[in-house]
Design a protein around this motif. Structure first.
Motif, PDB file in Angstrom:
ATOM      1  N   TYR A   1       0.805  -1.221   0.000  1.00 36.63           N
ATOM      2  CA  TYR A   1       0.000   0.000   0.000  1.00 36.63           C
ATOM      3  C   TYR A   1       0.838   1.270   0.000  1.00 36.63           C
ATOM      4  O   TYR A   1       0.453   2.257  -0.628  1.00 36.63           O
ATOM      5  CB  TYR A   1      -0.976  -0.026   1.173  1.00 36.63           C
ATOM      6  CG  TYR A   1      -1.932  -1.188   1.079  1.00 36.63           C
ATOM      7  CD1 TYR A   1      -2.910  -1.224   0.094  1.00 36.63           C
ATOM      8  CD2 TYR A   1      -1.831  -2.264   1.953  1.00 36.63           C
ATOM      9  CE1 TYR A   1      -3.778  -2.290  -0.015  1.00 36.63           C
ATOM     10  CE2 TYR A   1      -2.696  -3.343   1.860  1.00 36.63           C
ATOM     11  CZ  TYR A   1      -3.664  -3.348   0.868  1.00 36.63           C
ATOM     12  OH  TYR A   1      -4.528  -4.419   0.756  1.00 36.63           O
ATOM     13  N   GLY A   2       1.961   1.265   0.680  1.00 36.19           N
ATOM     14  CA  GLY A   2       2.829   2.440   0.667  1.00 36.19           C
ATOM     15  C   GLY A   2       3.360   2.715  -0.726  1.00 36.19           C
ATOM     16  O   GLY A   2       3.345   3.867  -1.202  1.00 36.19           O
ATOM     17  N   LEU A   3       3.835   1.674  -1.405  1.00 34.21           N
ATOM     18  CA  LEU A   3       4.328   1.820  -2.772  1.00 34.21           C
ATOM     19  C   LEU A   3       3.194   2.236  -3.710  1.00 34.21           C
ATOM     20  O   LEU A   3       3.372   3.097  -4.576  1.00 34.21           O
ATOM     21  CB  LEU A   3       4.963   0.509  -3.256  1.00 34.21           C
ATOM     22  CG  LEU A   3       5.475   0.490  -4.697  1.00 34.21           C
ATOM     23  CD1 LEU A   3       6.538   1.565  -4.918  1.00 34.21           C
ATOM     24  CD2 LEU A   3       6.012  -0.896  -5.050  1.00 34.21           C
ATOM     25  N   THR A   4       2.019   1.647  -3.517  1.00 33.21           N
ATOM     26  CA  THR A   4       0.870   2.013  -4.343  1.00 33.21           C
ATOM     27  C   THR A   4       0.533   3.486  -4.157  1.00 33.21           C
ATOM     28  O   THR A   4       0.276   4.201  -5.126  1.00 33.21           O
ATOM     29  CB  THR A   4      -0.362   1.155  -3.995  1.00 33.21           C
ATOM     30  OG1 THR A   4      -0.027  -0.222  -4.110  1.00 33.21           O
ATOM     31  CG2 THR A   4      -1.526   1.469  -4.917  1.00 33.21           C
TER      32      THR A   4
ATOM     33  N   ILE B   1      -7.181   7.165  -2.243  1.00 34.06           N
ATOM     34  CA  ILE B   1      -6.110   7.603  -1.341  1.00 34.06           C
ATOM     35  C   ILE B   1      -6.447   7.252   0.109  1.00 34.06           C
ATOM     36  O   ILE B   1      -5.589   6.765   0.860  1.00 34.06           O
ATOM     37  CB  ILE B   1      -5.827   9.113  -1.517  1.00 34.06           C
ATOM     38  CG1 ILE B   1      -5.168   9.352  -2.882  1.00 34.06           C
ATOM     39  CG2 ILE B   1      -4.964   9.653  -0.388  1.00 34.06           C
ATOM     40  CD1 ILE B   1      -5.051  10.809  -3.272  1.00 34.06           C
ATOM     41  N   ALA B   2      -7.704   7.468   0.499  1.00 32.38           N
ATOM     42  CA  ALA B   2      -8.106   7.151   1.871  1.00 32.38           C
ATOM     43  C   ALA B   2      -7.960   5.658   2.162  1.00 32.38           C
ATOM     44  O   ALA B   2      -7.456   5.272   3.228  1.00 32.38           O
ATOM     45  CB  ALA B   2      -9.553   7.600   2.112  1.00 32.38           C
TER      46      ALA B   2
ATOM     47  N   GLY C   1      -2.354   1.080   4.508  1.00 35.06           N
ATOM     48  CA  GLY C   1      -0.902   1.116   4.577  1.00 35.06           C
ATOM     49  C   GLY C   1      -0.314   1.837   5.767  1.00 35.06           C
ATOM     50  O   GLY C   1       0.751   1.471   6.253  1.00 35.06           O
ATOM     51  N   LEU C   2      -1.011   2.863   6.259  1.00 29.83           N
ATOM     52  CA  LEU C   2      -0.428   3.690   7.313  1.00 29.83           C
ATOM     53  C   LEU C   2      -1.154   3.598   8.641  1.00 29.83           C
ATOM     54  O   LEU C   2      -0.553   3.800   9.682  1.00 29.83           O
ATOM     55  CB  LEU C   2      -0.377   5.152   6.851  1.00 29.83           C
ATOM     56  CG  LEU C   2       0.430   5.418   5.574  1.00 29.83           C
ATOM     57  CD1 LEU C   2       0.325   6.877   5.170  1.00 29.83           C
ATOM     58  CD2 LEU C   2       1.887   5.031   5.777  1.00 29.83           C
ATOM     59  N   GLY C   3      -2.436   3.342   8.602  1.00 31.24           N
ATOM     60  CA  GLY C   3      -3.194   3.245   9.847  1.00 31.24           C
ATOM     61  C   GLY C   3      -4.600   3.771   9.688  1.00 31.24           C
ATOM     62  O   GLY C   3      -4.941   4.366   8.666  1.00 31.24           O
ATOM     63  N   PRO C   4      -5.410   3.568  10.722  1.00 27.65           N
ATOM     64  CA  PRO C   4      -6.822   3.924  10.619  1.00 27.65           C
ATOM     65  C   PRO C   4      -7.057   5.426  10.473  1.00 27.65           C
ATOM     66  O   PRO C   4      -6.337   6.240  11.035  1.00 27.65           O
ATOM     67  CB  PRO C   4      -7.430   3.396  11.913  1.00 27.65           C
ATOM     68  CG  PRO C   4      -6.295   3.102  12.819  1.00 27.65           C
ATOM     69  CD  PRO C   4      -5.064   2.975  11.995  1.00 27.65           C
TER      70      PRO C   4
END
Length: 190
Positions: free
Chosen positions: A30-33, A135-136, A142-145
């Protein structure tokens, strides 16, 4: 001048970026995406700026730019549906809207003639909401809720504006078709 083709080259680059975005997403990176999706978004803004600011517009560019956007968003939505990150009914609404618009454009072109397709305001809002929703979801995965209800609200916004913008295209093309039909069938002046 080679610079006048730069917006088209950027749009082509965005089309080529669709594959890596879908691969990264399907691999649940998800970070790369998010990074690749952001690069695609920046390239969309850049080619639009260059085309408008310097007058580097072309018929090819008017086809490549929206095609790149659609390929990226449709591919991303389908992959998010496959990953169960978005409900399938939402993905289907997005895809069906695009199919209705494409079918209407093709029917108009084949039955009546050429037209200059311009996105309406509801369509622009719809695209913006689709991007925000993607994006959400990527941020949450990838990053958190995110705060409760953000993704749900964006999803309902996408559905609402998909229906509004799709309906608006149908109404506009129907009006144009009736007008063209009346012009062809108008009796000659006496």
């Amino acid at each position: 001048m080679i610079l006048q083709h730069l917006p088209n080259l950027i749009s082509l680059g965005r089309i080529l970026l669709v594959g890596p975005v879908i691969w990264a997403l399907a691999s649940e990176r998800y970070g790369l995406t998010l990074l690749l999706f952001s690069v695609a978004g920046f390239s969309d803004a850049l080619d639009g700026y260059l085309a408008k600011h310097f007058g580097w517009t072309s018929r090819l560019g008017s086809l490549l730019d929206p095609a790149a956007d659609k390929l990226l968003l449709v591919g991303t939505f389908l992959t998010l549906g496959w990953l169960h990150a978005l409900p399938w009914w939402l993905v289907l609404v997005v895809i069906l809207r695009d199919l209705v618009i494409l079918g209407g454009a093709l029917a108009y072109r084949l039955l009546i003639g050429p037209f200059a397709g311009q996105p309406n305001l509801a369509s622009k809002v719809n695209t913006f909401l689709q991007i925000c929703l993607v994006i959400a979801v990527l941020i949450e995965r990838g990053l958190g809720p995110l705060p409760a209800g953000v993704i749900t609200a964006l999803g309902f916004g996408v559905v609402l504006f998909a229906l509004l913008s799709g309906g608006r295209y149908v109404l506009d093309w129907s009006r144009l078709a009736r007008s063209a039909h009346r012009a062809v069938n108008r009796p000659p002046p006496r």
